[in-house]
Enzyme design. Structure first.
Site, PDB file in Angstrom:
ATOM      1  N   ALA A  68      73.041  16.830  53.179  1.00  0.00           N
ATOM      2  CA  ALA A  68      71.983  17.637  53.798  1.00  0.00           C
ATOM      3  C   ALA A  68      72.545  18.426  54.972  1.00  0.00           C
ATOM      4  O   ALA A  68      73.593  18.099  55.519  1.00  0.00           O
ATOM      5  CB  ALA A  68      70.854  16.728  54.270  1.00  0.00           C
ATOM      6  N   GLU A 110      73.507  14.077  44.364  1.00  0.00           N
ATOM      7  CA  GLU A 110      72.273  14.221  43.570  1.00  0.00           C
ATOM      8  C   GLU A 110      72.299  15.536  42.777  1.00  0.00           C
ATOM      9  O   GLU A 110      71.849  15.582  41.624  1.00  0.00           O
ATOM     10  CB  GLU A 110      71.042  14.148  44.488  1.00  0.00           C
ATOM     11  CG  GLU A 110      70.816  12.721  45.009  1.00  0.00           C
ATOM     12  CD  GLU A 110      69.617  12.589  45.936  1.00  0.00           C
ATOM     13  OE1 GLU A 110      68.694  11.833  45.612  1.00  0.00           O
ATOM     14  OE2 GLU A 110      69.618  13.252  46.992  1.00  0.00           O
ATOM     15  N   GLU A 130      72.595   7.667  52.461  1.00  0.00           N
ATOM     16  CA  GLU A 130      71.308   7.834  53.163  1.00  0.00           C
ATOM     17  C   GLU A 130      70.866   6.579  53.913  1.00  0.00           C
ATOM     18  O   GLU A 130      70.198   6.666  54.948  1.00  0.00           O
ATOM     19  CB  GLU A 130      70.218   8.233  52.157  1.00  0.00           C
ATOM     20  CG  GLU A 130      70.317   9.653  51.652  1.00  0.00           C
ATOM     21  CD  GLU A 130      71.275   9.832  50.478  1.00  0.00           C
ATOM     22  OE1 GLU A 130      71.329  10.939  49.909  1.00  0.00           O
ATOM     23  OE2 GLU A 130      71.985   8.864  50.130  1.00  0.00           O
TER      24      GLU A 130
END
Length: 709
Positions: A68, A110, A130
């Site tokens: 991210a 992902e 995460e």
């Protein structure tokens, strides 16, 4: 979000019948909104272009997609959301290949799992980290990973947060093929054409149930992982959510599993644990930002010396050797240096025994190690770390010798936990070269390095210390000179609060249990037994003498620990301390004789013991920690509240998910913490004197975070 911005970070080029999609968002191709939009646009173009038969997704530079975009943390989410991007890639009507070189982490993995095929180059590193931020993979990771790797392997990958290399990823089923070389574009185009030539099908991960067919075995694995995680994660929120989501992958259709994952992901986003973990993540990056960095570049260092071969000296030596440095260890005689070398080799022999190091690798490292009993052998080193007995006169004698033999410009560092570094520097002719490097034991394992800055040190010596920390992969925190610096000064205060609680009515075992319940691995009396009660005893005597000399008001003094030490009970090393350790046990048992000493000391002082709940214990324990932390920041011993937080997370076992003591105080509300301190001050106004900084922040309606900016 403009399409021009998306096009600039996701570049599309058609190579015959293959659409090459290059993510180019330096430095690590993070999944910002423009990247997400660009990937969706690429799939739209591929579907709409008849001449495109396959799509290859690559990352520019050194990464595929490293996760991210941290610049978006804490901001309102922007469409397209990552789950929709992943679903759109998987739904593409053309064959999609992801080429992984360098990191593919979190959302990056992902994305790769949403492609129909995955090719990896040797430098690939894949993982779902995460959990370390209090989150779960939230874009289908908990649903796709078990379908590719199997339930147990996928869950373990997510629970650990650790990456795996290309070979391990292929063995696990995350990657379809390994390709030698370093050019992802060439490898990706060749693989896509090979698949087209073979008539490779569009393998959508969501439709692959093969690894989930044996539901009984999968659910048994999850039950075992759930029990193990409950023991290991000590109150952490997101690990259990990961297990629940993988169970949904086993029991529900893919679309329903995705919905369940989304609800769990949003619950994590709203959790205070996420706040604490995100704060810890950013705070650790901030501690290296120091005023000296603007003023001076670090000095060059390649050869270092360590004075002392005990547990601490050996641990520092291992850290330096692991950082690729040449190390000369100096001890006072042949017997001591032989012990020092044995202490160093013991670490590497342990790694060999576990299969984590070869004899050849150990030999290569030890070739950079030189044992010595002569100070004259370190005349040419660039940096010296003294790690001898924690006694001021002993350290001063060492520094006089270092001043005599070391070349001009050599950095002279002391590894002291409490002592006055200005006084140590003053015995040399070069106080500008003297600095404190407070390592934590075992020094080759513990991450924290307190870099203690005395009054006369040169700025480039401070930046050199931070550069050393970086090479050693330590978490550095800049501290000023005072008794105990940041960590041990605050520790002494909350340990005092624990002693007061014990004398007032809580048993040492109740206090330790409350502190463990808060999230620490150990309570204060267990820590005393582990470190050795004699160390704290010596510190208390030194401080008591200092307080008498200064004529300061007489503070309350609890003698229980002194009575225990007078019996020769110093903790684990003597088989008993606050706890009993029969036959060298590592876990202590409560000792009725200790409780009898506690009762006798209460009676001697006329204390009527009262009951404390675990919550009441922690309110006092944390109020003492936060109040002293505020004094440390207010006096400039710590640069910012975040430096206190990082010190306690990295060196003192503070639960990471609570963000550190100052972040914890912000999350409670500083007004509530101050109100507690003021209430406790009615019993003992000297100990519970509120920190002026804390009073000021409450009066202005501000928090500690406002000082981190």
């Amino acid at each position: 979000m403009t399409s021009e911005l998306a096009a600039s970070v996701v570049e599309l080029t058609q190579d015959a019948d293959v659409l090459l999609v290059t993510v180019n968002n330096p430095p690590v191709n993070a999944l910002g909104a423009a990247v997400r939009q660009g990937l969706v646009a690429a799939m739209e173009q591929a579907d709409a272009t008849a001449s495109v038969k396959a799509v290859v997704i690559v990352g520019a530079g050194k990464a595929f997609i490293a996760g991210a975009d941290i610049r978006e943390f804490g901001k309102p989410p922007v469409e397209p959301f990552l789950p929709d991007v992943c679903n759109r890639i998987e739904a593409c009507s053309k064959l999609v290949v992801a080429v992984v070189h360098g990191p593919a982490l979190g959302g990056g993995l992902e994305i790769a799992m949403s492609a129909h095929y995955r090719l990896a180059l040797p430098g690939a590193k894949v993982g779902l980290p995460e959990v370390s931020l209090g989150l779960i993979p939230g874009a289908g990771g908990t649903q796709r990973a078990p379908r590719l790797m199997g339930v147990k392997a996928a869950t373990e990958l997510m629970l650990s947060g650790q990456p795996m290399n290309a070979k391990a990823a292929q063995a696990a089923g995350l990657v379809d093929k390994l390709e030698e070389g370093s050019d992802p574009v060439t490898a990706g185009l060749a693989y896509a054409r090979e698949l087209l030539a073979q008539g490779g099908p569009l393998r959508r991960t969501s439709a692959d149930q093969n690894r989930l067919l044996d539901k009984t075995a999968a659910l048994a694995d999850l039950d075992a992982l759930r029990a193990d995680t409950a023991k290991k994660s000590r109150g952490l929120f997101s690990p259990m959510k990961i297990i629940d989501c993988v169970q949904a992958a086993v029991e529900l259709p893919f679309a329903e599993g995705l919905k369940f994952e989304r609800t769990q992901f949003l619950a994590c986003i709203d959790s205070p644990q996420r706040q604490g973990l995100i704060h810890a993540f950013f705070a650790e990056k901030e501690t290296a930002k120091i005023p000296e960095a603007k003023a001076a570049a670090p000095r060059h260092f390649a050869k270092i010396a360590v004075i002392g071969g005990g547990t601490m000296g050996a641990g520092i030596t291992v850290s330096a050797l692991d950082a690729g440095l040449a190390v000369t260890m100096v001890e006072r005689d042949a017997e001591s240096i032989a012990r020092g070398q044995a202490n160093v080799e013991k670490v590497y022999n342990g790694l060999i025994a576990k299969g984590r190091m070869s004899e050849e690798a150990k030999a290569a490292i030890m070739a950079r190690y030189t044992p010595s009993t002569r100070y004259d052998d370190i005349a040419d080193v660039d940096l010296v770390i003294e790690a001898v007995f924690e006694e001021l006169e002993v350290k001063k004698a060492v520094f006089k010798e270092l001043d005599r033999v070391c070349k001009p410009g050599a950095v002279l560092a002391t590894n002291t936990s409490y002592l006055d570094i200005d006084a140590i520097a003053a015995v040399t002719s070069r106080p500008q070269d003297v600095i404190g490097l407070h390592f934590f034991s075992p020094a080759n394992i513990m991450k924290l390095l307190e870099i203690v800055v005395p009054a006369k040190v040169a700025p480039d010596v401070v930046t050199t210390a931070f550069e050393l920390a970086k090479k050693m992969k330590k978490v550095p925190v800049r501290a000023g000179v005072c008794d105990g610096f940041i960590g041990n000064r605050i520790l002494a205060t909350y340990k005092q609060a624990a002693d007061y609680l014990m004398e007032d009515g809580a048993s040492p075992y109740e206090i330790d249990e409350a502190v463990r319940g808060f999230g620490f691995a150990m309570g204060p009396f267990q820590v005393t037994d582990l470190a050795g009660g004699d160390i704290g005893w010596a510190t208390r005597k030194r401080r008591a003498a200092k307080a008498l000399e200064s004529g300061a008001p007489k503070a309350r003094y609890v003698e229980i620990a002194d009575r225990i030490c007078e019996n020769g009970w110093f903790g684990q090393k003597t088989g008993r301390g606050f706890y009993l350790y029969p036959q060298g046990a590592r876990i202590g048992q409560p000792d009725p004789e200790v409780l009898a000493i506690v009762d006798a000391e209460r009676a001697k002082k006329g204390v009527m013991p009262r009951k404390f709940t675990a919550e009441e214990i922690m309110r006092r324990y944390m109020a003492a920690m936060v109040n002293e932390g505020a004094k440390v920041v207010g006096e400039g011993i710590a640069l910012r509240p975040l430096d206190v937080d990082v010190t306690f997370i990295s060196g003192y076992g503070f639960p990471r998910y609570r963000g550190g003591p100052m972040k914890w105080a912000d999350m409670q509300g500083l007004d509530k913490v101050l109100a507690d301190i003021e209430a406790f001050a009615k019993e003992d106004a000297l100990f519970w004197k509120p920190a002026p900084l804390l009073q000021k922040l409450v009066a202005e309606g501000k928090n500690f975070e406002s000082l981190n900016k």
